[in-house]
Write a protein that holds these residues in place. Structure first.
Motif, PDB file in Angstrom:
ATOM      1  N   LEU A 107      13.321  -1.978  -1.003  1.00  0.00           N
ATOM      2  CA  LEU A 107      12.255  -2.465  -0.145  1.00  0.00           C
ATOM      3  C   LEU A 107      10.933  -2.271  -0.878  1.00  0.00           C
ATOM      4  O   LEU A 107      10.605  -1.156  -1.274  1.00  0.00           O
ATOM      5  CB  LEU A 107      12.249  -1.685   1.178  1.00  0.00           C
ATOM      6  N   ASP A 108      10.229  -3.348  -1.095  1.00  0.00           N
ATOM      7  CA  ASP A 108       8.926  -3.296  -1.749  1.00  0.00           C
ATOM      8  C   ASP A 108       7.853  -3.616  -0.721  1.00  0.00           C
ATOM      9  O   ASP A 108       7.826  -4.725  -0.181  1.00  0.00           O
ATOM     10  CB  ASP A 108       8.864  -4.307  -2.900  1.00  0.00           C
ATOM     11  N   LEU A 109       6.998  -2.653  -0.441  1.00  0.00           N
ATOM     12  CA  LEU A 109       5.915  -2.861   0.514  1.00  0.00           C
ATOM     13  C   LEU A 109       4.685  -3.396  -0.210  1.00  0.00           C
ATOM     14  O   LEU A 109       4.430  -3.035  -1.359  1.00  0.00           O
ATOM     15  CB  LEU A 109       5.566  -1.548   1.219  1.00  0.00           C
ATOM     16  N   ASP A 110       3.937  -4.228   0.482  1.00  0.00           N
ATOM     17  CA  ASP A 110       2.699  -4.771  -0.056  1.00  0.00           C
ATOM     18  C   ASP A 110       1.621  -3.687   0.024  1.00  0.00           C
ATOM     19  O   ASP A 110       1.220  -3.292   1.126  1.00  0.00           O
ATOM     20  CB  ASP A 110       2.290  -5.997   0.760  1.00  0.00           C
ATOM     21  N   PRO A 111       1.139  -3.190  -1.110  1.00  0.00           N
ATOM     22  CA  PRO A 111       0.146  -2.110  -1.066  1.00  0.00           C
ATOM     23  C   PRO A 111      -1.182  -2.540  -0.444  1.00  0.00           C
ATOM     24  O   PRO A 111      -1.970  -1.697  -0.016  1.00  0.00           O
ATOM     25  CB  PRO A 111      -0.032  -1.719  -2.533  1.00  0.00           C
ATOM     26  N   GLY A 112      -1.439  -3.830  -0.351  1.00  0.00           N
ATOM     27  CA  GLY A 112      -2.675  -4.325   0.250  1.00  0.00           C
ATOM     28  C   GLY A 112      -2.604  -4.504   1.758  1.00  0.00           C
ATOM     29  O   GLY A 112      -3.618  -4.774   2.398  1.00  0.00           O
ATOM     30  N   MET A 113      -1.408  -4.348   2.339  1.00  0.00           N
ATOM     31  CA  MET A 113      -1.231  -4.535   3.781  1.00  0.00           C
ATOM     32  C   MET A 113      -1.875  -3.377   4.532  1.00  0.00           C
ATOM     33  O   MET A 113      -1.632  -2.212   4.225  1.00  0.00           O
ATOM     34  CB  MET A 113       0.254  -4.606   4.130  1.00  0.00           C
ATOM     35  N   ARG A 114      -2.713  -3.690   5.506  1.00  0.00           N
ATOM     36  CA  ARG A 114      -3.374  -2.676   6.327  1.00  0.00           C
ATOM     37  C   ARG A 114      -2.993  -2.895   7.783  1.00  0.00           C
ATOM     38  O   ARG A 114      -3.494  -3.820   8.433  1.00  0.00           O
ATOM     39  CB  ARG A 114      -4.890  -2.743   6.171  1.00  0.00           C
ATOM     40  N   TRP A 115      -2.076  -2.072   8.280  1.00  0.00           N
ATOM     41  CA  TRP A 115      -1.652  -2.145   9.675  1.00  0.00           C
ATOM     42  C   TRP A 115      -2.740  -1.536  10.536  1.00  0.00           C
ATOM     43  O   TRP A 115      -3.287  -0.484  10.206  1.00  0.00           O
ATOM     44  CB  TRP A 115      -0.326  -1.413   9.850  1.00  0.00           C
TER      45      TRP A 115
ATOM     46  N   ALA B 103       2.780  -5.896  16.258  1.00  0.00           N
ATOM     47  CA  ALA B 103       2.136  -5.029  15.272  1.00  0.00           C
ATOM     48  C   ALA B 103       0.999  -5.817  14.636  1.00  0.00           C
ATOM     49  O   ALA B 103       1.217  -6.894  14.091  1.00  0.00           O
ATOM     50  CB  ALA B 103       3.143  -4.592  14.213  1.00  0.00           C
ATOM     51  N   SER B 104      -0.192  -5.269  14.732  1.00  0.00           N
ATOM     52  CA  SER B 104      -1.363  -5.955  14.194  1.00  0.00           C
ATOM     53  C   SER B 104      -1.669  -5.452  12.790  1.00  0.00           C
ATOM     54  O   SER B 104      -1.456  -4.285  12.466  1.00  0.00           O
ATOM     55  CB  SER B 104      -2.580  -5.709  15.083  1.00  0.00           C
ATOM     56  N   PHE B 105      -2.171  -6.363  11.991  1.00  0.00           N
ATOM     57  CA  PHE B 105      -2.615  -6.025  10.645  1.00  0.00           C
ATOM     58  C   PHE B 105      -3.898  -6.780  10.376  1.00  0.00           C
ATOM     59  O   PHE B 105      -4.255  -7.708  11.126  1.00  0.00           O
ATOM     60  CB  PHE B 105      -1.542  -6.346   9.593  1.00  0.00           C
ATOM     61  N   ARG B 106      -4.620  -6.351   9.362  1.00  0.00           N
ATOM     62  CA  ARG B 106      -5.871  -7.031   9.041  1.00  0.00           C
ATOM     63  C   ARG B 106      -5.573  -8.499   8.777  1.00  0.00           C
ATOM     64  O   ARG B 106      -4.826  -8.831   7.876  1.00  0.00           O
ATOM     65  CB  ARG B 106      -6.515  -6.388   7.820  1.00  0.00           C
ATOM     66  N   GLY B 107      -6.091  -9.378   9.631  1.00  0.00           N
ATOM     67  CA  GLY B 107      -5.905 -10.807   9.463  1.00  0.00           C
ATOM     68  C   GLY B 107      -4.813 -11.429  10.313  1.00  0.00           C
ATOM     69  O   GLY B 107      -4.590 -12.632  10.236  1.00  0.00           O
ATOM     70  N   GLY B 108      -4.112 -10.658  11.138  1.00  0.00           N
ATOM     71  CA  GLY B 108      -3.081 -11.266  11.969  1.00  0.00           C
ATOM     72  C   GLY B 108      -2.232 -10.254  12.710  1.00  0.00           C
ATOM     73  O   GLY B 108      -2.601  -9.093  12.868  1.00  0.00           O
TER      74      GLY B 108
END
Length: 121
Positions: free
Chosen positions: A60-68, A92-97
């Motif tokens: 599993l590779d997580l996007d390091p730029g994702m901000r929940w 679940a909200s994240f920056r931009g959606g």
């Protein structure tokens, strides 16, 4: 500091105890909340450990730029200590959606695990 899962408890007393392996999440909703917190914290090992063996990816590779930014539990069906399966519908909200999902959970050897999810909206 409040837990990322949205409950008012401190992280260590809430999802942190599940992440550390001190105790297992007692319900499907608690597992889902702890998995959200693991995404926030970048805890890939916990995410893989709590994924059903039949559907778990090899990695599993997580996007390091994702901000929940927040979690809203919309509905929980079954998933208590008296059930073997359960579903949790959440946003679940994240920056931009946001991500709207109905997740399925099962108990394997007494522990709740994530099986899969259906994206909604």
């Amino acid at each position: 500091m409040a837990c990322p899962c949205g409950l008012p408890e401190a992280y260590a007393a809430c999802c942190g105890r599940y992440h550390s392996g001190a105790v297992a999440a007692p319900t499907a909703e608690a597992l889902m909340r702890s998995r959200y917190s693991a995404f926030v914290k970048g805890d890939v090992a916990y995410l893989l450990r709590t994924w059903h063996p039949r559907t778990r990816p090899a990695r599993l590779d997580l996007d390091p730029g994702m901000r929940w930014t927040g979690l809203e539990v919309l509905e929980t069906t079954d998933g208590s200590g008296f059930h073997s399966t359960g579903t949790v519908t959440f946003r679940a909200s994240f920056r931009g959606g946001s991500l709207h999902e109905r997740s399925r959970f099962e108990r394997v050897d007494g522990a709740w695990v994530y099986v899969d999810g259906e994206f909604l909206d």
